[in-house]
Scaffold this motif. Structure first.
Motif, PDB file in Angstrom:
ATOM      1  N   ALA A 139     -10.003  -1.588  -9.393  1.00 47.26           N
ATOM      2  CA  ALA A 139      -8.993  -0.704  -8.802  1.00 47.26           C
ATOM      3  C   ALA A 139      -9.277  -0.377  -7.343  1.00 47.26           C
ATOM      4  O   ALA A 139      -8.348  -0.222  -6.541  1.00 47.26           O
ATOM      5  CB  ALA A 139      -8.885   0.578  -9.618  1.00 47.26           C
ATOM      6  N   ASN A 140     -10.547  -0.247  -6.981  1.00 43.33           N
ATOM      7  CA  ASN A 140     -10.866   0.054  -5.588  1.00 43.33           C
ATOM      8  C   ASN A 140     -10.533  -1.124  -4.676  1.00 43.33           C
ATOM      9  O   ASN A 140     -10.077  -0.943  -3.548  1.00 43.33           O
ATOM     10  CB  ASN A 140     -12.342   0.432  -5.442  1.00 43.33           C
ATOM     11  N   VAL A 141     -10.749  -2.330  -5.180  1.00 44.24           N
ATOM     12  CA  VAL A 141     -10.375  -3.519  -4.412  1.00 44.24           C
ATOM     13  C   VAL A 141      -8.857  -3.588  -4.265  1.00 44.24           C
ATOM     14  O   VAL A 141      -8.332  -3.837  -3.178  1.00 44.24           O
ATOM     15  CB  VAL A 141     -10.919  -4.789  -5.091  1.00 44.24           C
ATOM     16  N   ALA A 142      -8.133  -3.347  -5.367  1.00 41.01           N
ATOM     17  CA  ALA A 142      -6.672  -3.366  -5.316  1.00 41.01           C
ATOM     18  C   ALA A 142      -6.145  -2.317  -4.349  1.00 41.01           C
ATOM     19  O   ALA A 142      -5.203  -2.574  -3.583  1.00 41.01           O
ATOM     20  CB  ALA A 142      -6.098  -3.133  -6.714  1.00 41.01           C
ATOM     21  N   CYS A 143      -6.753  -1.145  -4.375  1.00 39.74           N
ATOM     22  CA  CYS A 143      -6.335  -0.063  -3.477  1.00 39.74           C
ATOM     23  C   CYS A 143      -6.582  -0.447  -2.027  1.00 39.74           C
ATOM     24  O   CYS A 143      -5.718  -0.260  -1.157  1.00 39.74           O
ATOM     25  CB  CYS A 143      -7.092   1.212  -3.823  1.00 39.74           C
ATOM     26  N   ALA A 144      -7.761  -1.014  -1.734  1.00 39.23           N
ATOM     27  CA  ALA A 144      -8.107  -1.385  -0.363  1.00 39.23           C
ATOM     28  C   ALA A 144      -7.183  -2.465   0.183  1.00 39.23           C
ATOM     29  O   ALA A 144      -6.774  -2.423   1.350  1.00 39.23           O
ATOM     30  CB  ALA A 144      -9.559  -1.842  -0.301  1.00 39.23           C
ATOM     31  N   ILE A 145      -6.835  -3.440  -0.652  1.00 38.64           N
ATOM     32  CA  ILE A 145      -5.934  -4.506  -0.206  1.00 38.64           C
ATOM     33  C   ILE A 145      -4.549  -3.930   0.082  1.00 38.64           C
ATOM     34  O   ILE A 145      -3.934  -4.224   1.114  1.00 38.64           O
ATOM     35  CB  ILE A 145      -5.834  -5.621  -1.259  1.00 38.64           C
ATOM     36  N   THR A 146      -4.047  -3.101  -0.830  1.00 33.28           N
ATOM     37  CA  THR A 146      -2.723  -2.510  -0.649  1.00 33.28           C
ATOM     38  C   THR A 146      -2.681  -1.670   0.619  1.00 33.28           C
ATOM     39  O   THR A 146      -1.726  -1.754   1.410  1.00 33.28           O
ATOM     40  CB  THR A 146      -2.359  -1.634  -1.860  1.00 33.28           C
ATOM     41  N   ARG A 147      -3.697  -0.871   0.824  1.00 33.67           N
ATOM     42  CA  ARG A 147      -3.758  -0.018   2.019  1.00 33.67           C
ATOM     43  C   ARG A 147      -3.748  -0.869   3.285  1.00 33.67           C
ATOM     44  O   ARG A 147      -3.076  -0.549   4.260  1.00 33.67           O
ATOM     45  CB  ARG A 147      -5.013   0.852   1.949  1.00 33.67           C
ATOM     46  N   THR A 148      -4.483  -1.976   3.249  1.00 32.96           N
ATOM     47  CA  THR A 148      -4.549  -2.857   4.418  1.00 32.96           C
ATOM     48  C   THR A 148      -3.188  -3.449   4.747  1.00 32.96           C
ATOM     49  O   THR A 148      -2.811  -3.564   5.924  1.00 32.96           O
ATOM     50  CB  THR A 148      -5.568  -3.986   4.179  1.00 32.96           C
ATOM     51  N   VAL A 149      -2.429  -3.850   3.730  1.00 33.27           N
ATOM     52  CA  VAL A 149      -1.099  -4.441   3.948  1.00 33.27           C
ATOM     53  C   VAL A 149      -0.240  -3.527   4.807  1.00 33.27           C
ATOM     54  O   VAL A 149       0.450  -3.982   5.738  1.00 33.27           O
ATOM     55  CB  VAL A 149      -0.398  -4.727   2.609  1.00 33.27           C
ATOM     56  N   PHE A 150      -0.279  -2.241   4.522  1.00 30.33           N
ATOM     57  CA  PHE A 150       0.597  -1.307   5.230  1.00 30.33           C
ATOM     58  C   PHE A 150      -0.019  -0.778   6.523  1.00 30.33           C
ATOM     59  O   PHE A 150       0.691  -0.600   7.519  1.00 30.33           O
ATOM     60  CB  PHE A 150       1.008  -0.172   4.287  1.00 30.33           C
ATOM     61  N   GLN A 151      -1.316  -0.553   6.519  1.00 29.15           N
ATOM     62  CA  GLN A 151      -1.958  -0.068   7.742  1.00 29.15           C
ATOM     63  C   GLN A 151      -2.014  -1.156   8.813  1.00 29.15           C
ATOM     64  O   GLN A 151      -2.021  -0.852  10.013  1.00 29.15           O
ATOM     65  CB  GLN A 151      -3.360   0.439   7.433  1.00 29.15           C
ATOM     66  N   LYS A 152      -2.052  -2.407   8.406  1.00 32.00           N
ATOM     67  CA  LYS A 152      -2.141  -3.525   9.349  1.00 32.00           C
ATOM     68  C   LYS A 152      -0.825  -4.304   9.438  1.00 32.00           C
ATOM     69  O   LYS A 152      -0.811  -5.462   9.845  1.00 32.00           O
ATOM     70  CB  LYS A 152      -3.270  -4.468   8.930  1.00 32.00           C
ATOM     71  N   LYS A 153       0.262  -3.650   9.088  1.00 32.53           N
ATOM     72  CA  LYS A 153       1.569  -4.319   9.097  1.00 32.53           C
ATOM     73  C   LYS A 153       1.884  -4.933  10.457  1.00 32.53           C
ATOM     74  O   LYS A 153       2.390  -6.055  10.547  1.00 32.53           O
ATOM     75  CB  LYS A 153       2.656  -3.323   8.710  1.00 32.53           C
ATOM     76  N   ASP A 154       1.611  -4.225  11.534  1.00 31.91           N
ATOM     77  CA  ASP A 154       1.934  -4.738  12.861  1.00 31.91           C
ATOM     78  C   ASP A 154       1.172  -6.024  13.160  1.00 31.91           C
ATOM     79  O   ASP A 154       1.707  -6.952  13.775  1.00 31.91           O
ATOM     80  CB  ASP A 154       1.627  -3.691  13.935  1.00 31.91           C
ATOM     81  N   ALA A 155      -0.072  -6.078  12.718  1.00 32.94           N
ATOM     82  CA  ALA A 155      -0.868  -7.291  12.927  1.00 32.94           C
ATOM     83  C   ALA A 155      -0.308  -8.445  12.104  1.00 32.94           C
ATOM     84  O   ALA A 155      -0.274  -9.594  12.561  1.00 32.94           O
ATOM     85  CB  ALA A 155      -2.324  -7.040  12.554  1.00 32.94           C
ATOM     86  N   LEU A 156       0.148  -8.162  10.888  1.00 32.05           N
ATOM     87  CA  LEU A 156       0.760  -9.205  10.057  1.00 32.05           C
ATOM     88  C   LEU A 156       2.048  -9.703  10.697  1.00 32.05           C
ATOM     89  O   LEU A 156       2.354 -10.901  10.665  1.00 32.05           O
ATOM     90  CB  LEU A 156       1.036  -8.677   8.654  1.00 32.05           C
ATOM     91  N   ALA A 157       2.810  -8.791  11.292  1.00 31.26           N
ATOM     92  CA  ALA A 157       4.066  -9.175  11.929  1.00 31.26           C
ATOM     93  C   ALA A 157       3.831 -10.000  13.189  1.00 31.26           C
ATOM     94  O   ALA A 157       4.718 -10.760  13.603  1.00 31.26           O
ATOM     95  CB  ALA A 157       4.891  -7.941  12.256  1.00 31.26           C
ATOM     96  N   GLN A 158       2.667  -9.871  13.800  1.00 32.36           N
ATOM     97  CA  GLN A 158       2.329 -10.734  14.932  1.00 32.36           C
ATOM     98  C   GLN A 158       2.161 -12.175  14.466  1.00 32.36           C
ATOM     99  O   GLN A 158       2.463 -13.116  15.199  1.00 32.36           O
ATOM    100  CB  GLN A 158       1.042 -10.258  15.604  1.00 32.36           C
ATOM    101  N   ALA A 159       1.686 -12.342  13.243  1.00 36.34           N
ATOM    102  CA  ALA A 159       1.530 -13.685  12.691  1.00 36.34           C
ATOM    103  C   ALA A 159       2.889 -14.293  12.381  1.00 36.34           C
ATOM    104  O   ALA A 159       3.124 -15.473  12.661  1.00 36.34           O
ATOM    105  CB  ALA A 159       0.668 -13.644  11.433  1.00 36.34           C
ATOM    106  N   ASN A 160       3.794 -13.500  11.800  1.00 39.20           N
ATOM    107  CA  ASN A 160       5.161 -13.950  11.573  1.00 39.20           C
ATOM    108  C   ASN A 160       6.070 -12.724  11.484  1.00 39.20           C
ATOM    109  O   ASN A 160       5.753 -11.773  10.760  1.00 39.20           O
ATOM    110  CB  ASN A 160       5.278 -14.784  10.300  1.00 39.20           C
ATOM    111  N   PRO A 161       7.210 -12.729  12.182  1.00 42.29           N
ATOM    112  CA  PRO A 161       8.099 -11.567  12.190  1.00 42.29           C
ATOM    113  C   PRO A 161       8.631 -11.168  10.819  1.00 42.29           C
ATOM    114  O   PRO A 161       9.106 -10.049  10.650  1.00 42.29           O
ATOM    115  CB  PRO A 161       9.247 -12.014  13.105  1.00 42.29           C
TER     116      PRO A 161
END
Length: 339
Positions: free
Chosen positions: A285-307
């Motif tokens: 669960a801690n791994v799942a939580c960390a991945i989910t949190r990263t998706v949203f906290q790093k959204k801008d960085a992901l959007a730099q990879a593809n809009p």
């Protein structure tokens, strides 16, 4: 109705992409432990852990965003949680290999994920998978050669049509669209079950008359085709088939690919379906939580990879029913303020 109208990003983004791992193992070294259902969720990863991420075709958005996510996990967790993304055939294959333990996270079209948890379609029994979040939408992109005489899906009868990689979400949608148009995918077309790279090559050399592709926009391979072939290729409008598609799954909705996306003469009406990130039900669960949190906290960085990643939103993150949210994801979305 959803509409995306974006300027094509120069290149594939500013992020340095993590090299794809071996398809067989997802490149894992220190795999995530199984979840203890009664344990407290802190969202902290205390031991060095590597997760394998199943994405899709190398020229598709899953692969680009998946690599970007893999690269952000270490930064978000102080190096404790790292990821390796691998090229795959996409949704159906991703879920099969996720359940088999070959990967820890999998991108999937929502309609395929629903089939998985319900044991329908490509799955003979319910699969023990849960969602981290709903993310951006995939756009069904149906492209044909301008001289192929194809103005609708029904016109594909007898033609050489790429329906996507075997066991991909694209193949699922392609076959459903063909059936909705009154065609038998096994008999009425000359089906080419090819990945996007080979499909684009076939369109360029004239060995393929048209293809189906379900992906975020812009998709690199489709951009390449329209840039190279220009007015020799065109989109077709598949929205007349939406009522029949929606009867199969309410996830299918109307959308529009803006003219700016691939620099086409006009907007293209189409059918969209959401994407979800999936994990096994027993992922720590801690791994799942960390991945989910990263998706949203790093959204801008992901959007730099593809809009396409701009479509990731907390507002829609929980909309995964009937695919249950993993309890670690629930914790992350609560902390992030997801409704």
């Amino acid at each position: 109705m959803r509409r995306i109208n974006v300027r094509i990003a120069a290149g594939m983004g500013a992020l340095t992409l993590v090299a794809a791992g071996a398809a067989g193992c997802g490149g894992r070294q220190d795999g995530a432990t199984r979840d203890d259902a009664g344990s407290e969720i802190t969202c902290e990863v205390t031991e060095n852990t590597r997760v394998g991420i199943a994405t899709g075709n190398a020229t598709g958005v899953y692969y680009v965003v998946g690599n970007a996510l893999a690269g952000q996990l270490g930064e978000a967790t102080g190096g404790k949680l790292t990821g390796t993304a691998a090229e795959t055939g996409a949704s159906v294959q991703n879920i099969e290999q996720l359940v088999a333990g070959q990967y820890d996270v999998a991108f999937s079209l929502f309609d395929t994920a629903v089939n998985a948890v319900q044991g329908k379609g490509s799955f003979s029994s319910p699969q023990q998978v849960e969602a981290l979040a709903r993310i951006y939408d995939n756009y069904t992109q149906v492209v044909v050669r301008a001289d192929a005489g194809i103005a609708s899906v029904a016109d594909m009868k007898g033609k050489k049509i790429s329906t996507g990689s075997p066991k991909s979400g694209t193949e699922v949608i392609a076959n459903r669209l063909l059936e909705a148009a009154g065609l038998d995918p096994a008999k009425d077309i000359q089906a080419q079950r090819l990945d996007l790279t080979k499909t684009v090559d076939g369109m360029k050399d004239g060995s393929i008359d048209g293809f189906f592709w379900s992906g975020g926009v812009p998709t690199g391979g489709v951009t390449d085709l329209f840039t190279t072939a220009g007015d020799k290729v065109k989109f077709i409008d598949i929205t007349p088939l939406l009522p029949k598609m929606a009867e199969l799954n309410p996830a299918y909705q109307a959308g529009t690919i803006g003219a700016d996306v691939y620099r086409t003469p006009a907007d293209t009406p189409t059918i969209v379906v959401p994407n979800v990130l999936l994990v096994r039900k027993d992922l720590n669960a801690n791994v799942a939580c960390a991945i989910t949190r990263t998706v949203f906290q790093k959204k801008d960085a992901l959007a730099q990879a593809n809009p396409a990643a701009k479509g990731i939103s907390l507002e829609n993150a929980r909309n995964t029913d009937p695919v249950p949210l993993h309890r670690g994801a629930e914790k992350a979305l609560q902390e992030l303020g997801g409704s």
